[in-house]
Design a protein around this motif. Sequence first.
Motif, PDB file in Angstrom:
ATOM      1  N   THR A 399       9.365   0.178   5.911  1.00  0.00           N
ATOM      2  CA  THR A 399       9.242  -0.368   4.566  1.00  0.00           C
ATOM      3  C   THR A 399       9.898  -1.746   4.538  1.00  0.00           C
ATOM      4  O   THR A 399      10.981  -1.936   5.101  1.00  0.00           O
ATOM      5  CB  THR A 399       9.917   0.563   3.549  1.00  0.00           C
ATOM      6  N   VAL A 400       9.250  -2.690   3.879  1.00  0.00           N
ATOM      7  CA  VAL A 400       9.757  -4.058   3.801  1.00  0.00           C
ATOM      8  C   VAL A 400       9.704  -4.527   2.353  1.00  0.00           C
ATOM      9  O   VAL A 400       8.860  -4.068   1.568  1.00  0.00           O
ATOM     10  CB  VAL A 400       8.924  -5.003   4.699  1.00  0.00           C
ATOM     11  N   THR A 401      10.612  -5.422   1.992  1.00  0.00           N
ATOM     12  CA  THR A 401      10.602  -5.995   0.653  1.00  0.00           C
ATOM     13  C   THR A 401      11.030  -7.453   0.714  1.00  0.00           C
ATOM     14  O   THR A 401      11.764  -7.861   1.631  1.00  0.00           O
ATOM     15  CB  THR A 401      11.529  -5.211  -0.297  1.00  0.00           C
ATOM     16  N   LEU A 402      10.546  -8.224  -0.243  1.00  0.00           N
ATOM     17  CA  LEU A 402      11.043  -9.588  -0.417  1.00  0.00           C
ATOM     18  C   LEU A 402      12.476  -9.491  -0.921  1.00  0.00           C
ATOM     19  O   LEU A 402      12.742  -8.812  -1.918  1.00  0.00           O
ATOM     20  CB  LEU A 402      10.162 -10.336  -1.426  1.00  0.00           C
ATOM     21  N   LEU A 413      -2.222  -6.772   0.183  1.00  0.00           N
ATOM     22  CA  LEU A 413      -2.073  -6.001   1.405  1.00  0.00           C
ATOM     23  C   LEU A 413      -1.661  -6.934   2.537  1.00  0.00           C
ATOM     24  O   LEU A 413      -2.314  -7.951   2.793  1.00  0.00           O
ATOM     25  CB  LEU A 413      -3.381  -5.304   1.749  1.00  0.00           C
ATOM     26  N   SER A 414      -0.598  -6.564   3.237  1.00  0.00           N
ATOM     27  CA  SER A 414      -0.028  -7.461   4.241  1.00  0.00           C
ATOM     28  C   SER A 414       0.354  -6.694   5.496  1.00  0.00           C
ATOM     29  O   SER A 414       0.436  -5.463   5.493  1.00  0.00           O
ATOM     30  CB  SER A 414       1.208  -8.171   3.679  1.00  0.00           C
ATOM     31  N   ARG A 415       0.581  -7.451   6.538  1.00  0.00           N
ATOM     32  CA  ARG A 415       1.110  -6.924   7.796  1.00  0.00           C
ATOM     33  C   ARG A 415       2.149  -7.919   8.287  1.00  0.00           C
ATOM     34  O   ARG A 415       1.853  -9.113   8.455  1.00  0.00           O
ATOM     35  CB  ARG A 415       0.006  -6.743   8.828  1.00  0.00           C
ATOM     36  N   CYS A 431       1.908  -2.770   4.351  1.00  0.00           N
ATOM     37  CA  CYS A 431       2.799  -3.041   3.230  1.00  0.00           C
ATOM     38  C   CYS A 431       2.067  -3.889   2.192  1.00  0.00           C
ATOM     39  O   CYS A 431       1.014  -4.484   2.463  1.00  0.00           O
ATOM     40  CB  CYS A 431       4.067  -3.762   3.694  1.00  0.00           C
ATOM     41  N   TYR A 432       2.624  -3.926   1.004  1.00  0.00           N
ATOM     42  CA  TYR A 432       2.201  -4.867  -0.030  1.00  0.00           C
ATOM     43  C   TYR A 432       3.338  -5.856  -0.253  1.00  0.00           C
ATOM     44  O   TYR A 432       4.506  -5.451  -0.410  1.00  0.00           O
ATOM     45  CB  TYR A 432       1.866  -4.140  -1.334  1.00  0.00           C
ATOM     46  N   LEU A 433       3.009  -7.134  -0.263  1.00  0.00           N
ATOM     47  CA  LEU A 433       3.981  -8.192  -0.528  1.00  0.00           C
ATOM     48  C   LEU A 433       3.416  -9.132  -1.585  1.00  0.00           C
ATOM     49  O   LEU A 433       2.191  -9.202  -1.777  1.00  0.00           O
ATOM     50  CB  LEU A 433       4.303  -8.956   0.761  1.00  0.00           C
TER      51      LEU A 433
END
Length: 495
Positions: A399-402, A413-415, A431-433
């Motif tokens: 999981t990633v976040t800004l 939708l991102s990678r 992920c979504y960013l």
Amino acid sequence: MSGSDTTLVPDWLSVPADPAALDPSIWTPSFQRDASGEMTVDGHPVTDLVRDFGTPAYVYSEDTFRSRAREYRAAFEEAFAQKGAEVSVYYAGKAFLCASVARWARDEGLNLDTASGGELALGLAAGMPAGRIALHGNNKSVDEIRRALSAGVGRIVADSVPELFLIDRQARELGVTAPVMIRVTPGVHAETHDFIATAHEDQKFGVSLAEGTAALVREVIGEGLWSALGLSPSDSAALLAGLVADSLDNVDLRGFHSHIGSQIFSADGFGLAAERVLGLMAEVSRRIERDIPELDIGGGYGIGYIAGDRPRRPADIAGDLAAVVTSTCTSMGISIPHVSIEPGRALTGPAGATLYTVGTLKDVAVDTEPGGTQVRRYVSVDGGMSDNARPVLYDADYTVTLANRTPEGTQVLSRVVGKHCESGDIVVRYCYLPADLRSGDVLAVAATGAYCWALSSNYNYLPRPGVVATSSGVAPRTIVRGETEDDLFARDAGL
């Protein structure tokens, strides 16, 4: 991208209703957002950490590690005390080990499980008492065994019958008795990636509990010892190993050990493994006419990496295992042994996050079925597979976040990908960013405290990042120095 465009989206991922929210199953309370929307770690703003330590950086919450260590220790001690039994918690250092972490574990009353001579040396140098250290490994060298015996470690976990003879010889030469546990393969299939499932038959760890496997070791021990121990072809290799260990003059058979794998959420496998190993202990005890005092049921308790992961509470894990061990011992008519567990990832994984700086962004049209296309954004960061090899090794998801500002607005939708010369260099696969993500923004990847620094490399000659420790009310500090290019060049004999 609308919420209905799911062709490239796994079932567990959805467009976040609140992009700023931090899922408590993934992010511990050490990770918060301040009033401006910026992420903080134990109260320290991410932008301050990036300013002072750069990126990529492993940020490691001492508060989280200590609180999880206390929670596991208290849960297991309470659950087994209610059954009249004692328990020890060994931190599995292979997940992440440095001097500071070894001291935190020691201070919280944990022991240390090591998997090599190097990890053993680090634990001793950091001040962990030798008697609270275990040495593991399926192919220990003579030097590693002698170092462990000379230091006076609390246990050496023997992985095979030939290793029992090796340990006995070294102990005899040093004039000591080796405290030994035997790792067994209980034949339990753990629901996890094949590379981190360690209790099925066809793999390198342990001696088998399966009937008829003693014959595979018959030539190793010789016909004289085979007959003296009263073995038969229908016996298991694990039973043979226990009887051999008891017969050796310089080996003190302390007990048996099992570990079924890593990142496991189901309770069933742990209980079944405990039942099978206790059955072995009962049979060995009957044959040697004394109780086997210790049982180690390993670790492998899963943590939250992505939405939908539901890690079990330590109290629930402890309660279930205490009930299984107690009922099994009662039914077999044996005393409840001293039990030990070996959490690694469960303690250290949620304590860590990796900070990256965003570089280039690229929108890519991806063919979909039937005959359509969708857009995926590739977000390149200043690290990658050299600081987190788990996605390429195990198809691990994160999981990633800004982190440096609120991730508001439209989400795409991102990678997240690294900077290495490999198409498989993926940090976060799905992920979504925010659509307005830009170069220079800071991303935080959750739950990287286990097996990321430990598996890091210098691929493409990237220096490995440093590790920064945080704690509430204490200035962040480096606990593992990041490498420089000079560090890499220092080992090149041609320069």
